[in-house]
Design an enzyme around this catalytic site. Structure first.
Site, short mmCIF file in Angstrom:
data_model
loop_
_atom_site.label_atom_id
_atom_site.label_comp_id
_atom_site.label_asym_id
_atom_site.label_seq_id
_atom_site.Cartn_x
_atom_site.Cartn_y
_atom_site.Cartn_z
N LEU A 1 41.79 42.37 44.87
CA LEU A 1 40.73 42.55 45.86
C LEU A 1 41.28 43.16 47.14
O LEU A 1 40.69 44.07 47.72
CB LEU A 1 40.06 41.21 46.16
CG LEU A 1 38.78 41.30 47.01
CD1 LEU A 1 37.66 41.95 46.21
CD2 LEU A 1 38.34 39.91 47.48
N ASP A 2 42.43 42.67 47.57
CA ASP A 2 43.08 43.18 48.79
C ASP A 2 44.47 43.68 48.41
O ASP A 2 45.46 42.98 48.54
CB ASP A 2 43.15 42.06 49.84
CG ASP A 2 43.68 42.55 51.18
OD1 ASP A 2 43.89 43.77 51.34
OD2 ASP A 2 43.90 41.71 52.07
N ASN B 1 37.69 47.97 35.13
CA ASN B 1 38.40 48.80 36.10
C ASN B 1 39.59 49.48 35.44
O ASN B 1 40.20 48.95 34.51
CB ASN B 1 38.86 47.95 37.30
CG ASN B 1 40.25 47.39 37.13
OD1 ASN B 1 41.25 48.07 37.40
ND2 ASN B 1 40.34 46.15 36.66
N ASN C 1 53.64 41.43 37.94
CA ASN C 1 52.53 41.90 37.12
C ASN C 1 53.04 42.84 36.03
O ASN C 1 53.42 43.98 36.32
CB ASN C 1 51.50 42.62 38.00
CG ASN C 1 50.23 42.99 37.24
OD1 ASN C 1 50.17 42.88 36.02
ND2 ASN C 1 49.22 43.41 37.97
N ASN D 1 46.26 49.37 32.92
CA ASN D 1 45.95 50.66 33.54
C ASN D 1 47.16 51.46 34.01
O ASN D 1 47.00 52.49 34.65
CB ASN D 1 44.98 50.45 34.71
CG ASN D 1 43.71 49.76 34.25
OD1 ASN D 1 43.16 50.10 33.22
ND2 ASN D 1 43.26 48.76 35.00
N LYS E 1 52.59 37.22 35.42
CA LYS E 1 51.17 37.36 35.07
C LYS E 1 51.05 38.08 33.75
O LYS E 1 51.56 39.19 33.59
CB LYS E 1 50.41 38.11 36.16
CG LYS E 1 48.90 38.16 35.91
CD LYS E 1 48.15 38.66 37.13
CE LYS E 1 46.64 38.59 36.92
NZ LYS E 1 45.89 38.95 38.14
N THR F 1 43.16 41.17 32.96
CA THR F 1 41.97 41.67 32.27
C THR F 1 42.27 41.95 30.80
O THR F 1 43.42 42.03 30.38
CB THR F 1 41.48 42.97 32.93
OG1 THR F 1 42.55 43.93 32.93
CG2 THR F 1 41.06 42.71 34.37
#
Length: 334
Positions: free
Chosen positions: A61-62, A108, A169, A174, A214, A244
């Site tokens: 989000l940020d 996304n 991550n 993506n 993650k 996701t």
């Protein structure tokens, strides 16, 4: 209430424009003392850190740490910013963000668009927030996967002093080949290098910052067993389950349901919770777990906790239900 009034207008805008506008409005409202909601204290200790409550904001989000203070006013027990990369990058071409309101879902393919780790650090230094801050790190898209470790080490070194914990991550769908870091020799090679750097930095700063991994929800039982063994072997401090999904269960035949990218929101809840439960069964409380994926209610946050999560994070649920979701989740969790 303000969000419920604004949401129909925001949903008429392109998703990425609505995202930018919402954060801008939130920052402005916060500056006038208009953005906060009552904070619920339900302290929990995890990874050696005392969290004022167990509900956090997920990364994404940020991305650049530009809105930390405003987001913290919404009642989160912790904030995670990023994913950040060593060098600035634009991410994938637009459009790259798609709402599927019929399923309370989002797809996304942002591609780690961010201003680079140096700018993120400057933003963190400028923030007034003194709470628990996670910083999520990744690799640049043009860095060969064989050199990915170097990017993670650069980011870890630069954010270490400013983070309460650092998330690695390796599960975004993506960035080309990123998920290959979850398997084979790549994972132990990465974790060993990160733990060595963490030890050096802990001595240098006289302060230990936990490392968290993650992972994706699209894992087999063998994948979960392998990752769990590496977490224990290298003494990784925590695990975020999950990112996701590449699956399209729940959005088949819906507008934008066939877009490329990672699916989040309501359809990923069952898949991510099953993955969480599987990790919990293998790890047996030896590694703290952070549950994320499809939480749109307090009851679902509690379900993540019952599946083995010590903490939870939300993101897509905020888009569909608004900031009230934060306190609903805090109240529901024990």
């Amino acid at each position: 209430m303000m969000y419920s009034l604004a949401r129909p207008l925001l949903f008429r805008l392109a998703p990425e424009r609505a995202h930018e506008l919402t954060l801008s409005w939130l920052k402005t409202a916060h500056s006038f003392g208009l953005a906060s909601q009552p904070f619920i204290h339900k302290p929990v200790t995890c990874m050696g850190i005392e969290f004022p409550n167990s509900v956090g904001l997920a990364a994404g989000l940020d991305k650049n740490g530009e809105y930390i203070d405003a987001l913290a006013s919404l009642g989160f027990g912790f904030i995670e910013i990023g994913t950040v990369t060593p060098r600035p990058q634009e991410g994938n071409p637009q459009p790259r963000l798609f709402r599927i309101p019929e399923a309370q879902a989002i797809i996304n393919r942002m591609g780690f668009n961010n201003d680079g780790v140096d700018q993120l650090v400057e933003n963190v230094k400028a923030a007034k927030f003194k709470g628990v801050l996670g910083i999520n790190i990744g690799k640049n898209a043009d860095t060969p996967i064989e050199q990915a470790v170097d990017d993670y080490l650069i980011c870890l070194e630069k954010v270490y002093h400013y983070a309460s914990y650092v998330t690695v991550n390796i599960s975004s769908p993506n960035t080309k080949n990123l998920r290959s870091l979850q398997s084979g020799d790549a994972l132990p090679t990465l974790l060993e290098a990160l733990k060595e750097k963490q030890a050096e930095l802990a001595v240098h700063y006289q302060h230990y910052v936990p490392l968290v991994l993650k992972v994706a929800p699209d894992l087999t039982a063998d994948d979960i067993s392998f990752i769990s063994k590496q977490l224990l072997k290298f003494k990784i401090d925590g695990l975020i389950v999950t990112n996701t999904t590449l699956a399209r269960d729940g959005v088949e035949n819906l507008p934008f349901g066939d877009e490329m990218g990672g699916l989040s929101g309501a359809p990923v809840f069952d898949k991510s919770t099953k993955c969480l439960r599987s990790f919990a069964a293998v790890l047996k409380h030896k590694v703290p777990l952070i549950g994320v994926g499809g939480i749109l209610s307090g009851e679902q946050a509690m379900a993540k906790q019952q599946a083995g999560a010590n903490l939870v994070q939300i993101y897509s649920g905020l888009i569909y239900t608004g900031p009230k979701l934060v306190n609903d989740c805090v109240e529901a969790m024990t």
